[in-house]
Design a protein around this motif. Structure first.
Motif, PDB file in Angstrom:
ATOM      1  N   SER A  32       0.836  -1.198   0.000  1.00 20.74           N
ATOM      2  CA  SER A  32       0.000   0.000   0.000  1.00 20.74           C
ATOM      3  C   SER A  32       0.873   1.251   0.000  1.00 20.74           C
ATOM      4  CB  SER A  32      -0.925  -0.001   1.217  1.00 20.74           C
ATOM      5  OG  SER A  32      -1.676   1.184   1.274  1.00 20.74           O
ATOM      6  N   LYS A  33       1.908   1.243   0.816  1.00 24.37           N
ATOM      7  CA  LYS A  33       2.846   2.376   0.855  1.00 24.37           C
ATOM      8  C   LYS A  33       3.561   2.527  -0.481  1.00 24.37           C
ATOM      9  CE  LYS A  33       3.902   1.809   5.741  1.00 24.37           C
ATOM     10  NZ  LYS A  33       4.946   1.371   6.677  1.00 24.37           N
ATOM     11  N   ASP A  34       3.930   1.390  -1.094  1.00 27.90           N
ATOM     12  CA  ASP A  34       4.628   1.411  -2.371  1.00 27.90           C
ATOM     13  C   ASP A  34       3.779   2.072  -3.459  1.00 27.90           C
ATOM     14  OD1 ASP A  34       6.980   0.702  -3.904  1.00 27.90           O
ATOM     15  OD2 ASP A  34       5.736  -0.814  -4.883  1.00 27.90           O
ATOM     16  N   PHE A  35       2.474   1.954  -3.340  1.00 24.55           N
ATOM     17  CA  PHE A  35       1.547   2.587  -4.285  1.00 24.55           C
ATOM     18  C   PHE A  35       1.086   3.956  -3.787  1.00 24.55           C
ATOM     19  CE2 PHE A  35       1.275  -1.768  -5.775  1.00 24.55           C
ATOM     20  CZ  PHE A  35       1.290  -1.584  -7.158  1.00 24.55           C
ATOM     21  N   GLY A  36       1.827   4.507  -2.851  1.00 28.32           N
ATOM     22  CA  GLY A  36       1.528   5.840  -2.358  1.00 28.32           C
ATOM     23  C   GLY A  36       0.219   5.940  -1.605  1.00 28.32           C
ATOM     24  N   GLY A  37      -0.262   4.824  -1.074  1.00 28.75           N
ATOM     25  CA  GLY A  37      -1.511   4.824  -0.324  1.00 28.75           C
ATOM     26  C   GLY A  37      -2.752   4.874  -1.204  1.00 28.75           C
ATOM     27  N   ALA A  38      -2.569   4.848  -2.537  1.00 27.99           N
ATOM     28  CA  ALA A  38      -3.717   4.890  -3.453  1.00 27.99           C
ATOM     29  C   ALA A  38      -4.566   3.621  -3.358  1.00 27.99           C
ATOM     30  CB  ALA A  38      -3.239   5.085  -4.892  1.00 27.99           C
ATOM     31  N   VAL A  39      -3.961   2.552  -2.848  1.00 25.45           N
ATOM     32  CA  VAL A  39      -4.655   1.274  -2.645  1.00 25.45           C
ATOM     33  C   VAL A  39      -4.507   0.927  -1.178  1.00 25.45           C
ATOM     34  CG1 VAL A  39      -4.701  -1.164  -3.269  1.00 25.45           C
ATOM     35  CG2 VAL A  39      -4.067   0.537  -4.986  1.00 25.45           C
ATOM     36  N   SER A  40      -5.614   0.635  -0.518  1.00 25.21           N
ATOM     37  CA  SER A  40      -5.523   0.270   0.898  1.00 25.21           C
ATOM     38  C   SER A  40      -4.853  -1.093   1.043  1.00 25.21           C
ATOM     39  CB  SER A  40      -6.912   0.221   1.528  1.00 25.21           C
ATOM     40  OG  SER A  40      -7.629  -0.915   1.070  1.00 25.21           O
ATOM     41  N   SER A  41      -4.291  -1.354   2.197  1.00 21.94           N
ATOM     42  CA  SER A  41      -3.655  -2.656   2.423  1.00 21.94           C
ATOM     43  C   SER A  41      -4.683  -3.775   2.315  1.00 21.94           C
ATOM     44  CB  SER A  41      -2.937  -2.687   3.769  1.00 21.94           C
ATOM     45  OG  SER A  41      -3.831  -2.446   4.820  1.00 21.94           O
ATOM     46  N   ASP A  42      -5.923  -3.529   2.746  1.00 19.14           N
ATOM     47  CA  ASP A  42      -6.981  -4.535   2.647  1.00 19.14           C
ATOM     48  C   ASP A  42      -7.329  -4.840   1.192  1.00 19.14           C
ATOM     49  OD1 ASP A  42      -9.032  -6.261   3.830  1.00 19.14           O
ATOM     50  OD2 ASP A  42     -10.457  -4.776   3.040  1.00 19.14           O
ATOM     51  N   ASP A  43      -7.451  -3.792   0.379  1.00 17.65           N
ATOM     52  CA  ASP A  43      -7.753  -4.006  -1.038  1.00 17.65           C
ATOM     53  C   ASP A  43      -6.589  -4.668  -1.755  1.00 17.65           C
ATOM     54  OD1 ASP A  43     -10.321  -3.033  -0.885  1.00 17.65           O
ATOM     55  OD2 ASP A  43      -9.796  -1.030  -1.592  1.00 17.65           O
ATOM     56  N   PHE A  44      -5.355  -4.299  -1.389  1.00 19.03           N
ATOM     57  CA  PHE A  44      -4.205  -4.947  -2.009  1.00 19.03           C
ATOM     58  C   PHE A  44      -4.173  -6.431  -1.646  1.00 19.03           C
ATOM     59  CE2 PHE A  44       0.045  -6.439  -2.637  1.00 19.03           C
ATOM     60  CZ  PHE A  44       0.336  -5.921  -3.898  1.00 19.03           C
ATOM     61  N   LYS A  45      -4.488  -6.748  -0.411  1.00 19.26           N
ATOM     62  CA  LYS A  45      -4.511  -8.154   0.004  1.00 19.26           C
ATOM     63  C   LYS A  45      -5.549  -8.917  -0.809  1.00 19.26           C
ATOM     64  CE  LYS A  45      -5.118 -11.306   3.818  1.00 19.26           C
ATOM     65  NZ  LYS A  45      -5.420 -11.521   5.217  1.00 19.26           N
ATOM     66  N   SER A  46      -6.715  -8.332  -1.023  1.00 19.29           N
ATOM     67  CA  SER A  46      -7.747  -8.991  -1.830  1.00 19.29           C
ATOM     68  C   SER A  46      -7.248  -9.239  -3.247  1.00 19.29           C
ATOM     69  CB  SER A  46      -9.010  -8.119  -1.885  1.00 19.29           C
ATOM     70  OG  SER A  46      -9.567  -7.980  -0.616  1.00 19.29           O
ATOM     71  N   PHE A  47      -6.668  -8.214  -3.835  1.00 23.23           N
ATOM     72  CA  PHE A  47      -6.121  -8.341  -5.188  1.00 23.23           C
ATOM     73  C   PHE A  47      -5.033  -9.412  -5.222  1.00 23.23           C
ATOM     74  CE2 PHE A  47      -2.619  -7.266  -8.005  1.00 23.23           C
ATOM     75  CZ  PHE A  47      -3.250  -7.270  -9.233  1.00 23.23           C
ATOM     76  N   TRP A  48      -4.120  -9.368  -4.253  1.00 23.69           N
ATOM     77  CA  TRP A  48      -2.984 -10.294  -4.211  1.00 23.69           C
ATOM     78  C   TRP A  48      -3.459 -11.734  -4.074  1.00 23.69           C
ATOM     79  CZ3 TRP A  48       1.530  -9.090  -5.884  1.00 23.69           C
ATOM     80  CH2 TRP A  48       2.630  -9.914  -5.611  1.00 23.69           C
ATOM     81  N   GLU A  49      -4.418 -11.951  -3.186  1.00 26.62           N
ATOM     82  CA  GLU A  49      -4.929 -13.310  -2.990  1.00 26.62           C
ATOM     83  C   GLU A  49      -5.603 -13.831  -4.256  1.00 26.62           C
ATOM     84  OE1 GLU A  49      -4.720 -15.485  -0.315  1.00 26.62           O
ATOM     85  OE2 GLU A  49      -3.234 -14.059   0.409  1.00 26.62           O
ATOM     86  N   MET A  50      -6.332 -12.960  -4.935  1.00 28.85           N
ATOM     87  CA  MET A  50      -7.048 -13.387  -6.133  1.00 28.85           C
ATOM     88  C   MET A  50      -6.096 -13.648  -7.290  1.00 28.85           C
ATOM     89  SD  MET A  50     -10.153 -11.555  -8.150  1.00 28.85           S
ATOM     90  CE  MET A  50      -9.226 -10.319  -9.023  1.00 28.85           C
ATOM     91  N   TYR A  51      -5.222 -12.700  -7.564  1.00 25.96           N
ATOM     92  CA  TYR A  51      -4.375 -12.817  -8.742  1.00 25.96           C
ATOM     93  C   TYR A  51      -3.061 -13.545  -8.495  1.00 25.96           C
ATOM     94  CZ  TYR A  51      -7.441 -10.147 -11.680  1.00 25.96           C
ATOM     95  OH  TYR A  51      -8.497  -9.744 -12.420  1.00 25.96           O
ATOM     96  N   ARG A  52      -2.261 -13.062  -7.578  1.00 26.66           N
ATOM     97  CA  ARG A  52      -0.953 -13.684  -7.393  1.00 26.66           C
ATOM     98  C   ARG A  52      -1.100 -15.128  -6.920  1.00 26.66           C
ATOM     99  NH1 ARG A  52       2.290 -16.939  -4.646  1.00 26.66           N
ATOM    100  NH2 ARG A  52       4.471 -16.438  -4.819  1.00 26.66           N
TER     101      ARG A  52
END
Length: 108
Positions: free
Chosen positions: A52-72
């Motif tokens: 989330s920090k790497d994306f400048g906070g534009a994506v919340s850590s919760d949303d990134f986790k959802s994306f990561w679990e789905m795609y990665r």
């Protein structure tokens, strides 16, 4: 490192993009984990906040986790994105390929 990604452009219909995405996920995970490790952090606890920090906070850590679990996780372990429903508001993400009642662990 650029050569393997560039070679994927030669595949028809954009098929190389899926392979590039999978390769990119692995490299990004190593990058994020290295950042956390280098400051003696806990990779499992801090990965999504770090992203989330790497994306400048534009994506919340919760949303990134959802994306990561789905795609990665989906692409690396199942070779297609996973499907899941987010608990907050029951938002559905991804494809139903692995979650449908007709799916089996082994191809027919």
């Amino acid at each position: 490192m650029v050569v393997p990604f560039s070679a994927l452009r030669q595949l028809p219909n954009g098929d190389g993009a899926f392979a590039a995405l999978a390769m990119g996920f692995g490299l990004y995970e190593r990058y994020i984990d290295s950042q956390i490790h280098n400051r003696n952090g806990d990779v499992r606890k801090e990965r999504y906040e770090e992203a989330s920090k790497d994306f400048g906070g534009a994506v919340s850590s919760d949303d990134f986790k959802s994306f990561w679990e789905m795609y990665r996780v989906g692409i690396q372990h199942y070779f297609h994105p996973k499907h899941f429903t987010k608990s907050k508001n029951n938002t559905r993400w991804g494809w139903d390929i692995s979650e449908s009642k007709d799916y089996s662990a082994f191809p027919r």
